[in-house]
Scaffold this motif. Structure first.
Motif, PDB file in Angstrom:
ATOM      1  N   HIS A 137       0.685   7.233  -7.072  1.00  0.00           N
ATOM      2  CA  HIS A 137      -0.654   7.208  -7.419  1.00  0.00           C
ATOM      3  C   HIS A 137       0.534   8.879  -7.560  1.00  0.00           C
ATOM      4  N   LYS A 160       0.735   3.913  -2.646  1.00  0.00           N
ATOM      5  CA  LYS A 160       0.607   5.486  -2.643  1.00  0.00           C
ATOM      6  C   LYS A 160       1.384   6.373  -3.175  1.00  0.00           C
ATOM      7  N   GLN A 161       2.698   5.898  -3.074  1.00  0.00           N
ATOM      8  CA  GLN A 161       3.548   7.294  -3.918  1.00  0.00           C
ATOM      9  C   GLN A 161       3.467   7.174  -5.453  1.00  0.00           C
ATOM     10  N   PRO A 211       0.778  -1.505   0.142  1.00  0.00           N
ATOM     11  CA  PRO A 211       0.184  -0.208  -0.007  1.00  0.00           C
ATOM     12  C   PRO A 211       1.072   1.083   0.044  1.00  0.00           C
ATOM     13  N   SER A 212       2.330   1.187   0.395  1.00  0.00           N
ATOM     14  CA  SER A 212       2.642   2.429   0.680  1.00  0.00           C
ATOM     15  C   SER A 212       2.865   3.259  -0.529  1.00  0.00           C
TER      16      SER A 212
END
Length: 300
Positions: A114, A111-112, A107-108
Protein backbone atom coordinates in the motif's frame (compact mmCIF):
# COMPACT_ATOMS: atom_id res chain seq x y z
CA UNK A 1 -21.73 29.18 -18.71
CA UNK A 2 -19.46 27.90 -15.97
CA UNK A 3 -18.93 24.40 -14.60
CA UNK A 4 -20.75 25.39 -11.39
CA UNK A 5 -23.85 26.24 -13.44
CA UNK A 6 -23.80 22.83 -15.14
CA UNK A 7 -23.40 21.08 -11.76
CA UNK A 8 -26.31 23.10 -10.43
CA UNK A 9 -28.65 22.15 -13.27
CA UNK A 10 -27.65 18.49 -13.06
CA UNK A 11 -28.22 18.43 -9.30
CA UNK A 12 -31.68 20.04 -9.51
CA UNK A 13 -32.81 17.57 -12.19
CA UNK A 14 -31.39 14.45 -10.55
CA UNK A 15 -32.26 15.30 -6.95
CA UNK A 16 -35.80 16.25 -7.94
CA UNK A 17 -36.08 19.40 -5.85
CA UNK A 18 -34.24 22.57 -4.93
CA UNK A 19 -34.09 21.51 -1.27
CA UNK A 20 -32.23 18.29 -2.08
CA UNK A 21 -29.99 20.10 -4.56
CA UNK A 22 -29.09 22.58 -1.82
CA UNK A 23 -27.97 19.72 0.43
CA UNK A 24 -25.96 18.02 -2.31
CA UNK A 25 -24.16 21.19 -3.43
CA UNK A 26 -23.81 22.63 0.09
CA UNK A 27 -25.34 25.95 -0.99
CA UNK A 28 -27.81 28.24 0.70
CA UNK A 29 -31.16 28.69 -0.99
CA UNK A 30 -30.32 32.28 -1.94
CA UNK A 31 -26.96 31.23 -3.44
CA UNK A 32 -28.62 28.49 -5.47
CA UNK A 33 -31.33 30.87 -6.74
CA UNK A 34 -28.67 33.45 -7.65
CA UNK A 35 -26.61 30.90 -9.61
CA UNK A 36 -29.69 29.64 -11.44
CA UNK A 37 -30.61 33.19 -12.45
CA UNK A 38 -27.04 33.72 -13.66
CA UNK A 39 -27.23 30.59 -15.83
CA UNK A 40 -30.60 31.61 -17.32
CA UNK A 41 -29.32 35.14 -17.95
CA UNK A 42 -26.24 33.86 -19.79
CA UNK A 43 -28.35 31.39 -21.77
CA UNK A 44 -30.91 34.05 -22.60
CA UNK A 45 -33.92 31.92 -21.71
CA UNK A 46 -35.50 29.97 -18.89
CA UNK A 47 -34.01 26.59 -17.99
CA UNK A 48 -36.82 25.42 -15.72
CA UNK A 49 -40.57 25.99 -15.66
CA UNK A 50 -42.26 26.03 -12.27
CA UNK A 51 -45.30 23.75 -12.47
CA UNK A 52 -47.26 22.80 -9.33
CA UNK A 53 -44.25 23.67 -7.15
CA UNK A 54 -42.04 21.44 -9.31
CA UNK A 55 -39.19 22.44 -11.59
CA UNK A 56 -39.55 21.04 -15.12
CA UNK A 57 -36.89 21.45 -17.79
CA UNK A 58 -37.71 23.63 -20.78
CA UNK A 59 -36.58 22.55 -24.25
CA UNK A 60 -33.50 24.72 -23.81
CA UNK A 61 -33.04 23.23 -20.34
CA UNK A 62 -33.08 19.71 -21.76
CA UNK A 63 -30.27 20.64 -24.15
CA UNK A 64 -28.24 22.17 -21.33
CA UNK A 65 -28.84 19.15 -19.08
CA UNK A 66 -27.65 16.85 -21.88
CA UNK A 67 -24.55 19.01 -22.30
CA UNK A 68 -23.95 19.07 -18.53
CA UNK A 69 -23.89 15.27 -18.40
CA UNK A 70 -21.49 15.07 -21.32
CA UNK A 71 -19.09 17.71 -20.01
CA UNK A 72 -19.13 16.68 -16.34
CA UNK A 73 -18.65 13.00 -17.19
CA UNK A 74 -15.74 13.89 -19.44
CA UNK A 75 -14.29 16.10 -16.72
CA UNK A 76 -14.53 13.29 -14.16
CA UNK A 77 -12.91 10.85 -16.59
CA UNK A 78 -10.06 13.29 -17.25
CA UNK A 79 -9.50 13.91 -13.55
CA UNK A 80 -9.31 10.15 -13.01
CA UNK A 81 -6.75 9.78 -15.79
CA UNK A 82 -4.65 12.58 -14.33
CA UNK A 83 -4.75 10.96 -10.88
CA UNK A 84 -3.51 7.74 -12.47
CA UNK A 85 -0.66 9.63 -14.14
CA UNK A 86 0.32 11.45 -10.95
CA UNK A 87 -0.40 8.92 -8.21
CA UNK A 88 -0.26 5.62 -10.07
CA UNK A 89 -2.90 3.00 -10.69
CA UNK A 90 -5.89 2.65 -8.42
CA UNK A 91 -8.55 0.06 -7.75
CA UNK A 92 -9.08 -2.78 -5.29
CA UNK A 93 -7.92 -6.34 -4.71
CA UNK A 94 -10.02 -8.72 -2.61
CA UNK A 95 -7.93 -11.43 -0.96
CA UNK A 96 -8.51 -14.52 1.14
CA UNK A 97 -6.57 -17.61 2.21
CA UNK A 98 -7.42 -21.20 3.03
CA UNK A 99 -6.29 -20.92 6.66
CA UNK A 100 -6.06 -18.25 9.32
CA UNK A 101 -2.35 -18.85 9.91
CA UNK A 102 -1.58 -16.96 6.69
CA UNK A 103 -2.98 -13.82 8.30
CA UNK A 104 0.15 -13.78 10.50
CA UNK A 105 2.24 -12.50 7.59
CA UNK A 106 -0.32 -11.17 5.10
CA UNK A 107 -1.25 -7.82 6.77
CA UNK A 108 2.36 -6.63 7.01
CA UNK A 109 2.95 -7.45 3.34
CA UNK A 110 -0.24 -5.64 2.36
CA UNK A 111 0.91 -2.59 4.30
CA UNK A 112 4.21 -2.51 2.40
CA UNK A 113 2.41 -2.80 -0.94
CA UNK A 114 0.00 0.00 0.00
CA UNK A 115 2.96 2.34 0.54
CA UNK A 116 3.94 1.77 -3.10
CA UNK A 117 0.39 1.82 -4.47
CA UNK A 118 -1.64 4.07 -2.13
CA UNK A 119 -4.59 4.13 -4.52
CA UNK A 120 -5.02 0.36 -4.61
CA UNK A 121 -7.33 -0.76 -1.80
CA UNK A 122 -6.49 -4.18 -0.43
CA UNK A 123 -9.37 -6.02 1.24
CA UNK A 124 -9.01 -9.22 3.28
CA UNK A 125 -12.26 -11.18 2.94
CA UNK A 126 -12.15 -13.38 6.05
CA UNK A 127 -15.54 -14.99 5.39
CA UNK A 128 -13.98 -16.69 2.36
CA UNK A 129 -11.33 -18.41 4.53
CA UNK A 130 -11.40 -22.23 4.18
CA UNK A 131 -13.32 -22.00 0.85
CA UNK A 132 -11.25 -19.42 -1.09
CA UNK A 133 -11.28 -21.25 -4.44
CA UNK A 134 -15.06 -21.46 -4.38
CA UNK A 135 -15.25 -17.75 -3.56
CA UNK A 136 -12.70 -17.01 -6.28
CA UNK A 137 -14.83 -18.74 -8.90
CA UNK A 138 -18.01 -16.92 -7.84
CA UNK A 139 -16.15 -13.57 -7.94
CA UNK A 140 -16.39 -12.85 -4.20
CA UNK A 141 -12.59 -12.48 -4.11
CA UNK A 142 -9.93 -11.73 -6.73
CA UNK A 143 -6.96 -13.63 -5.28
CA UNK A 144 -6.84 -16.80 -3.17
CA UNK A 145 -3.70 -17.90 -1.33
CA UNK A 146 -3.80 -21.69 -1.06
CA UNK A 147 -1.67 -24.77 -0.63
CA UNK A 148 -4.33 -27.17 -1.94
CA UNK A 149 -4.94 -27.07 -5.68
CA UNK A 150 -8.01 -28.34 -7.44
CA UNK A 151 -7.97 -29.13 -11.16
CA UNK A 152 -10.12 -26.50 -12.81
CA UNK A 153 -9.49 -24.83 -16.16
CA UNK A 154 -10.97 -21.62 -14.75
CA UNK A 155 -8.22 -21.28 -12.11
CA UNK A 156 -4.61 -20.24 -12.68
CA UNK A 157 -1.99 -21.04 -10.01
CA UNK A 158 1.22 -19.08 -9.46
CA UNK A 159 3.74 -20.49 -6.99
CA UNK A 160 4.25 -18.20 -4.00
CA UNK A 161 6.54 -19.95 -1.49
CA UNK A 162 7.33 -23.25 0.17
CA UNK A 163 7.33 -23.82 3.91
CA UNK A 164 7.61 -26.68 6.39
CA UNK A 165 4.95 -27.92 8.79
CA UNK A 166 6.24 -29.11 12.17
CA UNK A 167 4.61 -30.53 15.28
CA UNK A 168 4.55 -28.38 18.42
CA UNK A 169 4.87 -30.19 21.75
CA UNK A 170 5.65 -29.26 25.34
CA UNK A 171 9.27 -29.64 26.45
CA UNK A 172 8.13 -32.51 28.70
CA UNK A 173 6.36 -34.45 25.95
CA UNK A 174 7.89 -37.80 24.86
CA UNK A 175 8.22 -36.39 21.33
CA UNK A 176 10.44 -33.51 22.52
CA UNK A 177 13.56 -35.69 22.17
CA UNK A 178 12.57 -37.24 18.86
CA UNK A 179 14.32 -36.23 15.65
CA UNK A 180 11.04 -36.67 13.81
CA UNK A 181 7.60 -38.27 14.18
CA UNK A 182 5.72 -40.63 11.86
CA UNK A 183 2.00 -41.29 11.37
CA UNK A 184 1.88 -44.20 13.82
CA UNK A 185 3.09 -41.90 16.63
CA UNK A 186 -0.25 -40.07 16.51
CA UNK A 187 -2.41 -43.10 17.39
CA UNK A 188 -2.39 -42.35 21.13
CA UNK A 189 -2.17 -38.57 20.91
CA UNK A 190 -4.58 -35.68 21.41
CA UNK A 191 -4.28 -33.60 18.22
CA UNK A 192 -5.30 -29.96 18.44
CA UNK A 193 -6.32 -28.52 15.07
CA UNK A 194 -7.44 -25.07 14.01
CA UNK A 195 -10.82 -26.11 12.61
CA UNK A 196 -12.82 -28.88 11.00
CA UNK A 197 -13.19 -30.61 8.59
CA UNK A 198 -10.11 -32.79 8.92
CA UNK A 199 -9.78 -32.92 5.13
CA UNK A 200 -8.51 -29.32 5.23
CA UNK A 201 -5.83 -30.02 7.87
CA UNK A 202 -2.36 -30.40 6.33
CA UNK A 203 -1.08 -33.01 8.80
CA UNK A 204 -4.14 -35.15 8.07
CA UNK A 205 -3.94 -34.73 4.29
CA UNK A 206 -0.27 -35.54 3.84
CA UNK A 207 0.55 -37.83 6.78
CA UNK A 208 -2.35 -39.36 8.68
CA UNK A 209 -4.86 -40.05 5.90
CA UNK A 210 -2.36 -41.84 3.61
CA UNK A 211 -1.27 -44.02 6.56
CA UNK A 212 -4.90 -44.55 7.67
CA UNK A 213 -4.05 -43.39 11.19
CA UNK A 214 -6.46 -41.49 13.44
CA UNK A 215 -5.39 -39.67 16.61
CA UNK A 216 -6.93 -40.83 19.87
CA UNK A 217 -8.61 -37.45 20.28
CA UNK A 218 -9.08 -34.38 18.07
CA UNK A 219 -10.01 -30.91 19.32
CA UNK A 220 -10.72 -27.92 17.05
CA UNK A 221 -9.27 -24.72 18.56
CA UNK A 222 -9.47 -21.62 16.28
CA UNK A 223 -7.14 -19.46 18.40
CA UNK A 224 -3.42 -20.19 17.97
CA UNK A 225 -2.53 -18.71 21.37
CA UNK A 226 -5.11 -20.90 23.13
CA UNK A 227 -3.83 -24.00 21.33
CA UNK A 228 -0.27 -23.20 22.39
CA UNK A 229 -1.38 -22.85 26.01
CA UNK A 230 -2.87 -26.35 25.82
CA UNK A 231 0.36 -27.67 24.32
CA UNK A 232 2.42 -25.95 27.05
CA UNK A 233 0.21 -27.65 29.65
CA UNK A 234 0.97 -30.99 27.94
CA UNK A 235 -2.70 -31.42 27.01
CA UNK A 236 -2.08 -32.18 23.35
CA UNK A 237 0.05 -31.61 20.26
CA UNK A 238 -0.51 -29.31 17.30
CA UNK A 239 0.93 -28.70 13.85
CA UNK A 240 2.11 -25.31 12.68
CA UNK A 241 4.16 -23.72 9.91
CA UNK A 242 7.77 -23.51 11.09
CA UNK A 243 8.14 -19.84 10.19
CA UNK A 244 4.93 -18.97 12.08
CA UNK A 245 6.10 -20.90 15.14
CA UNK A 246 9.54 -19.26 15.47
CA UNK A 247 8.36 -16.21 17.49
CA UNK A 248 6.61 -18.52 20.00
CA UNK A 249 9.67 -20.71 20.53
CA UNK A 250 11.63 -17.88 22.15
CA UNK A 251 9.55 -17.37 25.28
CA UNK A 252 7.54 -20.57 25.60
CA UNK A 253 8.44 -24.04 26.96
CA UNK A 254 7.56 -25.73 23.66
CA UNK A 255 9.57 -27.50 20.98
CA UNK A 256 9.26 -28.03 17.25
CA UNK A 257 9.50 -31.62 15.99
CA UNK A 258 10.01 -32.52 12.34
CA UNK A 259 7.31 -34.56 10.59
CA UNK A 260 8.81 -37.52 8.77
CA UNK A 261 12.49 -38.08 8.08
CA UNK A 262 12.57 -35.50 5.28
CA UNK A 263 10.14 -33.05 6.85
CA UNK A 264 6.64 -32.15 5.71
CA UNK A 265 6.99 -29.49 3.03
CA UNK A 266 4.11 -27.77 1.31
CA UNK A 267 3.88 -25.19 -1.45
CA UNK A 268 1.62 -22.17 -1.36
CA UNK A 269 0.09 -20.69 -4.49
CA UNK A 270 -1.67 -17.55 -5.61
CA UNK A 271 -4.87 -18.56 -7.38
CA UNK A 272 -6.58 -16.23 -9.85
CA UNK A 273 -9.32 -16.64 -12.45
CA UNK A 274 -7.67 -18.02 -15.58
CA UNK A 275 -9.89 -16.44 -18.20
CA UNK A 276 -10.04 -12.95 -16.73
CA UNK A 277 -8.00 -9.93 -17.78
CA UNK A 278 -6.81 -8.29 -14.58
CA UNK A 279 -5.59 -4.68 -14.30
CA UNK A 280 -1.81 -4.20 -14.39
CA UNK A 281 -1.63 -3.60 -10.63
CA UNK A 282 -2.73 -7.20 -10.02
CA UNK A 283 0.47 -8.45 -11.66
CA UNK A 284 2.43 -5.87 -9.66
CA UNK A 285 0.83 -7.20 -6.47
CA UNK A 286 1.59 -10.84 -7.31
CA UNK A 287 5.21 -10.04 -8.13
CA UNK A 288 5.46 -8.01 -4.93
CA UNK A 289 4.13 -10.91 -2.83
CA UNK A 290 6.62 -13.35 -4.34
CA UNK A 291 9.57 -11.02 -3.82
CA UNK A 292 8.64 -9.68 -0.38
CA UNK A 293 7.81 -13.02 1.21
CA UNK A 294 10.72 -15.00 -0.16
CA UNK A 295 13.40 -12.35 0.35
CA UNK A 296 12.44 -10.17 3.30
CA UNK A 297 10.59 -12.82 5.32
CA UNK A 298 12.83 -15.61 4.06
CA UNK A 299 10.01 -18.19 4.16
CA UNK A 300 11.32 -21.45 2.72
Amino acid sequence: MEIRHLKLIKAIVEEGSITKAIDKLHLTQSALSHQLKEAEYQLGTAIFLRTNKKLVLTKAGEKIYELANEILNKLTETQTQIKQMVFGEYGEIRISTECFSSYHWLPSVLKQFHLLYPNVELKIITEATHIPLQKLLDNTIDIAIVSDQIKDNHIKYTELFQDEVVMVVSENHPWAEKKYVIAEDFAEEHLIIHSLPMETVTIHQFLLAPAKVSPKKITPMPLTEASLEMVKADMGVMSMAKWALLPYLQNNPVKAVKVGKNGLKRKHFIATRANETYPAYFNHFINFLQTEINLQWNIK
